[in-house]
Design a protein around this motif. Structure first.
Motif, mmCIF file in Angstrom:
data_model
loop_
_atom_site.group_PDB
_atom_site.id
_atom_site.type_symbol
_atom_site.label_atom_id
_atom_site.label_comp_id
_atom_site.label_asym_id
_atom_site.label_seq_id
_atom_site.Cartn_x
_atom_site.Cartn_y
_atom_site.Cartn_z
ATOM 1 N N ASP A 181 21.153 47.317 6.657
ATOM 2 C CA ASP A 181 22.350 46.400 6.455
ATOM 3 C C ASP A 181 23.847 47.248 6.242
ATOM 4 O O ASP A 181 23.576 48.143 6.424
ATOM 5 N N VAL A 182 24.562 46.526 6.122
ATOM 6 C CA VAL A 182 26.151 47.192 6.336
ATOM 7 C C VAL A 182 26.430 48.227 5.424
ATOM 8 O O VAL A 182 27.137 49.266 5.610
ATOM 9 N N THR A 183 26.082 48.070 4.030
ATOM 10 C CA THR A 183 26.219 49.349 3.150
ATOM 11 C C THR A 183 25.287 50.349 3.490
ATOM 12 O O THR A 183 25.874 51.569 3.338
ATOM 13 N N VAL A 184 24.324 50.290 3.990
ATOM 14 C CA VAL A 184 23.380 51.295 4.137
ATOM 15 C C VAL A 184 23.999 52.007 5.509
ATOM 16 O O VAL A 184 24.024 53.338 5.594
ATOM 17 N N GLN A 185 24.111 51.170 6.365
ATOM 18 C CA GLN A 185 24.920 51.575 7.714
ATOM 19 C C GLN A 185 26.069 52.362 7.601
ATOM 20 O O GLN A 185 26.273 53.559 8.034
ATOM 21 N N LEU A 242 26.598 40.231 9.013
ATOM 22 C CA LEU A 242 27.526 39.106 8.662
ATOM 23 C C LEU A 242 28.191 38.577 9.686
ATOM 24 O O LEU A 242 28.360 37.195 9.422
ATOM 25 N N ASP A 243 28.363 39.151 10.657
ATOM 26 C CA ASP A 243 29.241 38.389 11.839
ATOM 27 C C ASP A 243 28.281 37.252 12.314
ATOM 28 O O ASP A 243 28.769 36.233 12.892
ATOM 29 N N VAL A 244 26.851 37.700 12.503
ATOM 30 C CA VAL A 244 25.912 36.646 13.102
ATOM 31 C C VAL A 244 25.816 35.487 12.252
ATOM 32 O O VAL A 244 25.834 34.377 12.675
ATOM 33 N N VAL A 245 25.707 35.828 10.901
ATOM 34 C CA VAL A 245 25.718 34.620 9.794
ATOM 35 C C VAL A 245 26.952 33.721 9.894
ATOM 36 O O VAL A 245 26.756 32.508 9.843
ATOM 37 N N ARG A 246 28.093 34.354 10.106
ATOM 38 C CA ARG A 246 29.199 33.731 10.125
ATOM 39 C C ARG A 246 29.310 32.681 11.203
ATOM 40 O O ARG A 246 29.857 31.707 11.232
ATOM 41 N N HIS A 247 28.968 33.224 12.382
ATOM 42 C CA HIS A 247 29.083 32.548 13.559
ATOM 43 C C HIS A 247 28.066 31.238 13.583
ATOM 44 O O HIS A 247 28.615 30.334 14.107
ATOM 45 N N LEU A 248 27.034 31.426 13.115
ATOM 46 C CA LEU A 248 26.023 30.420 12.842
ATOM 47 C C LEU A 248 25.697 29.447 11.783
ATOM 48 O O LEU A 248 25.429 28.363 11.898
ATOM 49 N N SER A 249 26.056 30.119 10.728
ATOM 50 C CA SER A 249 25.703 29.322 9.320
ATOM 51 C C SER A 249 26.501 28.221 9.005
ATOM 52 O O SER A 249 27.989 28.384 8.860
ATOM 53 N N ASP A 250 26.220 27.125 8.176
ATOM 54 C CA ASP A 250 27.174 26.128 7.512
ATOM 55 C C ASP A 250 27.101 26.703 6.163
ATOM 56 O O ASP A 250 28.515 26.708 5.826
ATOM 57 N N ALA A 259 31.980 40.384 -6.877
ATOM 58 C CA ALA A 259 32.381 41.912 -6.322
ATOM 59 C C ALA A 259 31.569 42.556 -5.163
ATOM 60 O O ALA A 259 31.833 43.221 -4.224
ATOM 61 N N TYR A 260 30.279 42.064 -5.361
ATOM 62 C CA TYR A 260 29.444 42.478 -4.410
ATOM 63 C C TYR A 260 29.505 41.964 -2.921
ATOM 64 O O TYR A 260 29.394 42.677 -1.800
ATOM 65 N N THR A 261 29.621 40.792 -2.856
ATOM 66 C CA THR A 261 30.363 40.072 -1.542
ATOM 67 C C THR A 261 31.421 40.861 -0.851
ATOM 68 O O THR A 261 31.455 41.054 0.282
ATOM 69 N N LYS A 262 32.265 41.190 -1.900
ATOM 70 C CA LYS A 262 33.376 41.885 -1.375
ATOM 71 C C LYS A 262 32.830 43.239 -0.791
ATOM 72 O O LYS A 262 33.757 43.563 0.112
ATOM 73 N N LEU A 263 32.100 43.741 -1.618
ATOM 74 C CA LEU A 263 31.589 45.348 -1.032
ATOM 75 C C LEU A 263 31.011 44.987 0.443
ATOM 76 O O LEU A 263 31.180 45.835 1.113
ATOM 77 N N LEU A 264 30.275 43.930 0.674
ATOM 78 C CA LEU A 264 29.311 43.729 1.884
ATOM 79 C C LEU A 264 30.740 43.436 2.879
ATOM 80 O O LEU A 264 30.451 44.141 3.855
ATOM 81 N N MET A 265 31.608 42.797 2.795
ATOM 82 C CA MET A 265 32.715 42.560 3.796
ATOM 83 C C MET A 265 33.395 43.861 3.995
ATOM 84 O O MET A 265 33.670 44.425 5.155
ATOM 85 N N SER A 266 33.911 44.468 2.775
ATOM 86 C CA SER A 266 34.378 45.886 3.243
ATOM 87 C C SER A 266 33.700 46.871 3.896
ATOM 88 O O SER A 266 34.451 48.017 4.531
ATOM 89 N N SER A 267 32.328 46.866 3.805
ATOM 90 C CA SER A 267 31.525 47.635 4.503
ATOM 91 C C SER A 267 31.423 47.482 5.916
ATOM 92 O O SER A 267 30.687 48.428 6.788
#
Length: 593
Positions: A194-198, A526-534, A560-568
């Motif tokens: 996942d993006v944070t571990v990456q 996250l980019d894959v999810v954004r591309h495909l999901s409603d 705050a956690y969602t923001k962390l995912l996006m920033s990571s």
């Protein structure tokens, strides 16, 4: 003279590298005429699709290309020595001391029967770099701290399966650098993380670069490459087709294949379009025209739209109400309880794609297993097609009639297929509930293969003879066979290279839109999810911390956690591709092919 003295040491200097295997690939080389140099403190990245020769090239630097590999080069210097004349003893003395190898899957690479400390200290024992057990233990603890593993005295006594994905990958890096090598070869070190571990793993590699260690990074993730590499070599069919500084290759790709890789990445603007159709076109910038200059050319990405989708139905296919799951810990924490899920509720409507994101251990896969009826929740209930799906009094026998309407696409189809079965048998098994005649089963199997871009010639192939993308297409065909109402997709594209990922995502989007099937789509990307999901659910520590329409979640996250995912998420993903799309507005329809 002074400048030359301070020039970084050349660790690897290869010219005209060719690698072939007698009797394989029709006698043709798998790697052809590759030039590669790496200096101290420099990160060089090899990118390209699966089978392009990246890993084979990297392994040749350690003498691990294979026992029957025939390697030829006009120059093949490793640490200033002509390595083509190396004996096996020479290679063994070089591994670990001059060059360390970090593999993709730490859980597979680390010995499950040895503690992490023993695994990291192996190179010290092999090369006799520690005079006593005490000295070895101290050096192991030090290198574990160097890669960001807290409490090394405790962690060193644990086994790989007791660590999180991020800690396992750090332990693997620690084992690669324990002897202080001048070169680290990292082969897909962040795939499926996942993006944070990456971000944590990349920070460890960046620290080694600052300390003057050279890094050869093999990756299909261009965003990862953009964030750490100094130079990039793009490989295709065993050849380097594009090379240069990272900025020049990613901002101004010269080869069509490089452009295809860049354009096929999902982004904020790719939603509703076919990723595999994306390509760069050149337009004239408005600025140049406004200033009266010769109009400057600028590349923009053009994509073909997907067919229009039907509006989401109000019919609820899946209803999850307050589910929870707890596990008793083992080992030294025996008796303690681990909460995998706590009070999770959501609905999936007919024809909807619901995305689930979150870091490793957040409860995503546990939730999927409960939805599939493979794990019983400790609390709450699940209803599928208005029928109670699990809980007290619900058995697999009672689910049997509805079971074909709920299907699953795994991350690794090869491990879920019976390797003894042909594609024909895999599809026949999936079609069994429909009670078709023999000729009808054959006709339907061919139809399913054609739906996923394959043909009847694949019926007699076995999973091991298929590429990763082909196996994933067969997995999708198998999931579609019983005409399901809902398909659970658990990381279905995480291990695929960029262009194959684009083809699979296009296929899922097109079939989902045409068949109006609901998808529960789980991914760390996250980019894959954004591309495909409603809609999107964000999982953290077993709870849903944020949910809502996909565009709202990604454009204006609240938790705050969602923001962390996006920033990571690597900056290249967050800005570069979106800027390319937005810079010149929509491209005229006539430019689309």
């Amino acid at each position: 003279m002074t400048g030359a003295m301070h020039e970084p040491k050349t660790l690897v200097d290869i010219r005209g590298l060719t690698i072939r295997f007698p009797g394989a690939n029709g006698g043709e080389p798998l790697v052809r005429d590759v030039d590669l140099s790496i200096r101290a403190g420099e990160c060089v990245a090899l990118v390209g699709e699966s089978g392009s020769g990246k890993s084979l090239t990297a392994r040749s630097l350690l003498g691990l290309a294979g026992p029957h590999a025939v390697i030829d080069a006009s120059q093949f210097e490793i640490d200033g020595r002509q390595a083509l004349r190396f004996s096996e003893h020479d290679w063994r003395s070089l591994r670990g001391t001059f060059a360390g190898l970090v593999m993709q899957d730490a859980l597979v690479s680390l010995d499950p029967l040895r503690t992490v400390g023993a695994e990291i200290g192996e190179v010290l024992v092999h090369h006799r770099l520690a005079r006593s057990r005490h000295e070895r233990r101290e050096r192991v603890h030090t290198v574990m701290q160097d890669v960001g593993i807290a409490e090394p005295e405790h962690r060193a006594n644990q086994y790989a399966h007791e660590l999180s994905g991020g800690l396992r990958q750090r332990a693997l890096i620690a084992s690669a650098i324990a002897a202080g090598p001048a070169l680290v070869i990292a082969d897909e070190p962040t795939t499926a993380l996942d993006v944070t571990v990456q971000a944590q793993v990349l920070a460890v590699l960046a620290t080694r670069l600052e300390q003057g260690v050279g890094v050869l990074l093999i990756s299909h993730d261009l965003a990862v490459v953009a964030g750490i590499a100094d130079r990039v070599l793009v490989m295709h069919n065993g050849e380097v087709v594009d090379s240069g500084t990272t900025a020049s290759v990613l901002n101004n790709p010269s080869h069509p294949y490089t452009r295809q890789l860049l354009a096929a990445q999902p982004s904020a603007q790719s939603r509703g379009h076919r990723l595999s159709s994306a390509r760069f076109v050149t337009t004239m910038t408005a600025r140049g025209q406004a200033e009266g200059d010769t109009p400057a050319s600028a590349p923009v990405i053009v994509r073909e739209p997907l067919p229009p989708r039907r509006a989401r139905s109000q019919k609820v296919v899946l209803r999850v109400d307050g589910i929870g799951k707890h596990y008793s810990r083992r080992g030294k924490d025996r008796g303690d309880t681990f909460t995998a899920l706590q009070d999770v509720s959501f609905e999936v409507h007919e024809g909807e794609v619901l995305g689930i994101v979150g870091e490793s251990g957040s409860g995503k896969s546990t939730c999927a297993n409960i939805v599939l009826g493979l794990v019983e929740p400790a609390a709450g209930k699940v209803e599928f097609l208005d029928t109670r799906w699990n809980g007290q009094g619900v058995s697999e026998r009672s689910r049997r009639d509805l079971r074909p309407r709920l299907q699953y696409i795994p991350q690794d189809p090869l491990s879920s297929f019976d390797p003894r079965h042909s594609v024909r048998q895999l599809l026949e098994e999936a079609l069994w509930p429909k009670r078709l005649s023999g000729p009808a089963v054959l006709a339907k199997s061919v139809e399913l293969l054609e739906q996923v871009g394959l043909n009847a010639a694949f019926l007699d192939r076995r999973p091991t003879s298929l590429s990763g993308g082909q196996r994933q297409r067969v997995a999708i065909a198998r999931a579609l066979a019983p005409e399901p109402a809902l398909i659970v997709c658990d990381e279905p594209v995480s291990a695929l290279d960029v262009y194959v990922q684009a083809q699979v995502l296009d296929l899922l989007a097109e079939l989902q839109g045409r068949l109006h099937t609901s998808l529960l789509f789980i991914s760390h990307d996250l980019d894959v999810v954004r591309h495909l999901s409603d809609r999107v659910l964000v999982f953290k520590d077993g709870r849903v911390v944020e949910e809502g329409e996909a565009e709202r979640i990604f454009a204006a996250p609240e938790h705050a956690y969602t923001k962390l995912l996006m920033s990571s998420t690597p900056a290249y993903r967050r800005s570069y591709l979106d800027d390319k799309d937005r810079a010149h507005g929509p491209v005229p329809e006539r430019e689309m092919s």
